[in-house]
Motif scaffolding. Structure first.
Motif, PDB file in Angstrom:
ATOM      1  N   ALA A 141       0.821  -1.214   0.000  1.00 53.00           N
ATOM      2  CA  ALA A 141       0.000   0.000   0.000  1.00 53.00           C
ATOM      3  C   ALA A 141       0.856   1.266   0.000  1.00 53.00           C
ATOM      4  CB  ALA A 141      -0.934   0.002   1.199  1.00 53.00           C
ATOM      5  N   ARG A 142       2.114   1.164   0.444  1.00 49.83           N
ATOM      6  CA  ARG A 142       3.007   2.328   0.466  1.00 49.83           C
ATOM      7  C   ARG A 142       3.833   2.464  -0.810  1.00 49.83           C
ATOM      8  NH1 ARG A 142       3.886   0.400   5.806  1.00 49.83           N
ATOM      9  NH2 ARG A 142       5.905  -0.464   5.184  1.00 49.83           N
ATOM     10  N   VAL A 143       3.820   1.429  -1.647  1.00 52.89           N
ATOM     11  CA  VAL A 143       4.669   1.419  -2.837  1.00 52.89           C
ATOM     12  C   VAL A 143       4.176   2.429  -3.865  1.00 52.89           C
ATOM     13  CG1 VAL A 143       5.268   0.025  -4.870  1.00 52.89           C
ATOM     14  CG2 VAL A 143       5.544  -0.928  -2.569  1.00 52.89           C
ATOM     15  N   ALA A 153      -2.510  -8.169 -12.850  1.00 51.14           N
ATOM     16  CA  ALA A 153      -2.628  -8.932 -11.605  1.00 51.14           C
ATOM     17  C   ALA A 153      -1.750  -8.336 -10.509  1.00 51.14           C
ATOM     18  CB  ALA A 153      -2.261 -10.393 -11.848  1.00 51.14           C
ATOM     19  N   LEU A 154      -0.567  -7.859 -10.883  1.00 48.62           N
ATOM     20  CA  LEU A 154       0.323  -7.233  -9.908  1.00 48.62           C
ATOM     21  C   LEU A 154      -0.063  -5.779  -9.672  1.00 48.62           C
ATOM     22  CD1 LEU A 154       2.761  -7.453  -8.060  1.00 48.62           C
ATOM     23  CD2 LEU A 154       4.242  -7.005 -10.035  1.00 48.62           C
ATOM     24  N   PHE A 155      -0.381  -5.050 -10.738  1.00 48.91           N
ATOM     25  CA  PHE A 155      -0.758  -3.645 -10.586  1.00 48.91           C
ATOM     26  C   PHE A 155      -1.926  -3.490  -9.614  1.00 48.91           C
ATOM     27  CE2 PHE A 155       0.620  -2.836 -15.266  1.00 48.91           C
ATOM     28  CZ  PHE A 155       1.963  -2.875 -14.887  1.00 48.91           C
ATOM     29  N   ALA A 156      -2.878  -4.416  -9.683  1.00 47.58           N
ATOM     30  CA  ALA A 156      -4.087  -4.315  -8.858  1.00 47.58           C
ATOM     31  C   ALA A 156      -3.785  -4.421  -7.371  1.00 47.58           C
ATOM     32  CB  ALA A 156      -5.081  -5.401  -9.265  1.00 47.58           C
ATOM     33  N   GLY A 211      -1.233   2.563  -4.934  1.00 40.04           N
ATOM     34  CA  GLY A 211      -0.547   3.845  -5.081  1.00 40.04           C
ATOM     35  C   GLY A 211       0.532   3.856  -6.141  1.00 40.04           C
ATOM     36  N   LEU A 212       0.570   2.831  -6.992  1.00 40.61           N
ATOM     37  CA  LEU A 212       1.635   2.741  -7.998  1.00 40.61           C
ATOM     38  C   LEU A 212       1.539   3.891  -8.997  1.00 40.61           C
ATOM     39  CD1 LEU A 212       4.017   0.979  -8.968  1.00 40.61           C
ATOM     40  CD2 LEU A 212       2.389  -0.224 -10.456  1.00 40.61           C
ATOM     41  N   ALA A 228      -2.646  -2.458 -19.708  1.00 37.26           N
ATOM     42  CA  ALA A 228      -2.999  -2.310 -18.297  1.00 37.26           C
ATOM     43  C   ALA A 228      -2.326  -1.089 -17.694  1.00 37.26           C
ATOM     44  CB  ALA A 228      -2.603  -3.572 -17.526  1.00 37.26           C
ATOM     45  N   ALA A 229      -1.075  -0.842 -18.070  1.00 38.03           N
ATOM     46  CA  ALA A 229      -0.350   0.321 -17.542  1.00 38.03           C
ATOM     47  C   ALA A 229      -1.003   1.625 -17.992  1.00 38.03           C
ATOM     48  CB  ALA A 229       1.105   0.267 -17.987  1.00 38.03           C
ATOM     49  N   VAL A 230      -1.382   1.700 -19.261  1.00 39.15           N
ATOM     50  CA  VAL A 230      -2.019   2.912 -19.776  1.00 39.15           C
ATOM     51  C   VAL A 230      -3.375   3.116 -19.113  1.00 39.15           C
ATOM     52  CG1 VAL A 230      -3.058   3.936 -21.836  1.00 39.15           C
ATOM     53  CG2 VAL A 230      -0.778   2.909 -21.967  1.00 39.15           C
ATOM     54  N   ALA A 231      -4.126   2.033 -18.934  1.00 39.02           N
ATOM     55  CA  ALA A 231      -5.441   2.135 -18.302  1.00 39.02           C
ATOM     56  C   ALA A 231      -5.343   2.672 -16.886  1.00 39.02           C
ATOM     57  CB  ALA A 231      -6.134   0.776 -18.303  1.00 39.02           C
ATOM     58  N   ARG A 232      -4.235   2.383 -16.214  1.00 34.74           N
ATOM     59  CA  ARG A 232      -4.032   2.851 -14.839  1.00 34.74           C
ATOM     60  C   ARG A 232      -3.249   4.156 -14.789  1.00 34.74           C
ATOM     61  NH1 ARG A 232      -5.051  -0.304 -10.475  1.00 34.74           N
ATOM     62  NH2 ARG A 232      -6.024  -2.337 -10.928  1.00 34.74           N
ATOM     63  N   HIS A 233      -2.970   4.754 -15.947  1.00 36.98           N
ATOM     64  CA  HIS A 233      -2.247   6.035 -16.033  1.00 36.98           C
ATOM     65  C   HIS A 233      -0.856   5.943 -15.399  1.00 36.98           C
ATOM     66  CE1 HIS A 233      -6.025   7.729 -17.406  1.00 36.98           C
ATOM     67  NE2 HIS A 233      -6.615   7.234 -16.335  1.00 36.98           N
ATOM     68  N   LEU A 234      -0.212   4.796 -15.593  1.00 38.65           N
ATOM     69  CA  LEU A 234       1.134   4.616 -15.056  1.00 38.65           C
ATOM     70  C   LEU A 234       2.175   5.156 -16.033  1.00 38.65           C
ATOM     71  CD1 LEU A 234       0.889   0.927 -13.745  1.00 38.65           C
ATOM     72  CD2 LEU A 234       0.504   3.052 -12.472  1.00 38.65           C
TER      73      LEU A 234
END
Length: 316
Positions: free
Chosen positions: A42-44, A59-62, A66-67, A84-90
């Motif tokens: 949760a702190r990462v 699976a890991l992003f979820a 706070g990534l 998945a990265a783009v969908a999460r705005h990473l």
């Protein structure tokens, strides 16, 4: 309690010790392979991933709410699920630039080893065969036309080196490059038909899977040499084995394979193939530089909100 001066990052898989030392000097490091508690996840805020260590995706992003950033150890990043990265705005970064010269050196070395049959000649001496007669005459690089599939930073570095060998150079890429003097062909197949050396240096992933297929190999022809320093997935390995066995191409030099580190026995049995264990960037100085760039991307993001080498799909 997390230290604001040392942001928490997750290292997805073991990295070289010198890279881990850099990361641990700058960040609070959590190692996925050792198990990480949900409270620590949760702190990462950042992740260090690697092309050497397998896929990273939803699976890991979820598990990491706070990534913000995934910094990849490698110029290729097909190990990361970009949708998945783009969908999460990473933000996703790679180590573009720092390994271009090293991979280009290896590429030219692999080309010479393949055309001049250097590994076979070395085995000839070690096996004690030289007293019985000289090694068979090899093909030559002289008079060849070299086609480069993918004229990014590494492709250009390869072309600059080959210009010193007085060979003709042509290329194929998805986009025009008006500042490039070498001729561009409209397709890989057309480039292969016009050349007798084909060097592959494009990213991996679904878009380039089996880009080099039986048709391209047939176009390359019986005097043709294939060099792959890109990703194993870019070449249809079954079609390549068939072409090598049937001598419908002359030879292949390969640093990458479809299911590495496992290489088909049928490919190993081909005496017209030179095979290497994915060592394009694998020098100490270059891997150290890659580790520093990965760490610098994380540092820049956490301190300025801007990464140094974001991949094209990244949107701030």
């Amino acid at each position: 309690m997390s230290d604001p001066a040392r942001p928490d990052i997750l290292v997805a898989a073991p990295l070289p010790a010198f890279t881990m030392d850099v990361l641990e000097a700058r960040f609070t490091v959590h190692k996925l392979w050792q198990g990480v508690a949900p409270a620590d996840l949760a702190r990462v805020r950042g992740m260090a991933a690697s092309t050497l260590a397998g896929p990273v995706g939803e699976a890991l992003f979820a598990q990491i709410p706070g990534l913000e950033i995934v910094a990849n150890f490698g110029v290729g990043y097909d190990n990361i699920d970009m949708a998945a990265a783009v969908a999460r705005h990473l933000v996703v970064t790679n180590t573009a630039g720092v390994l271009d010269e090293e991979v280009a050196d290896l590429t030219v070395g692999l080309l010479l080893a393949t055309v001049r049959r250097i590994p076979a000649a070395e085995r000839y001496v070690r096996d004690g065969l030289w007293p019985g007669g000289g090694f068979a005459l090899s093909p030559s690089l002289r008079g060849r036309r070299v086609g480069i599939v993918g004229l990014g930073g590494i492709g250009k570095a390869v072309a600059r080196r080959l210009a010193g060998f007085a060979v003709d150079i042509a290329w194929y890429g998805r986009s025009e490059q008006p500042d490039v003097a070498w001729p561009r062909y409209p397709s890989v197949e057309a480039l292969a038909a016009a050349c007798d050396v084909l060097i592959v240096i494009v990213p991996g992933g679904a878009a380039t899977r089996h880009l080099i297929d039986a048709r391209v190999l047939a176009a390359l022809g019986p005097d043709g040499v294939l060099i792959n320093v890109a990703r194993g997935s870019v070449v249809d390995e079954a079609a390549l084995i068939e072409a090598l066995q049937a001598r419908t191409i002359l030879a292949a030099g390969l640093d990458v394979f479809e299911h590495e580190p496992h290489v088909p026995q049928a490919l190993l049995a081909c005496d017209n193939a030179v095979v290497l264990p994915h060592i394009g960037s694998a020098s100490l100085v270059t891997r150290q530089a890659m580790g520093r760039m990965m760490a610098d991307n994380l540092t820049a993001w956490f301190t300025t909100g801007r990464a140094l080498t974001p991949v094209p799909e990244t949107r701030y």
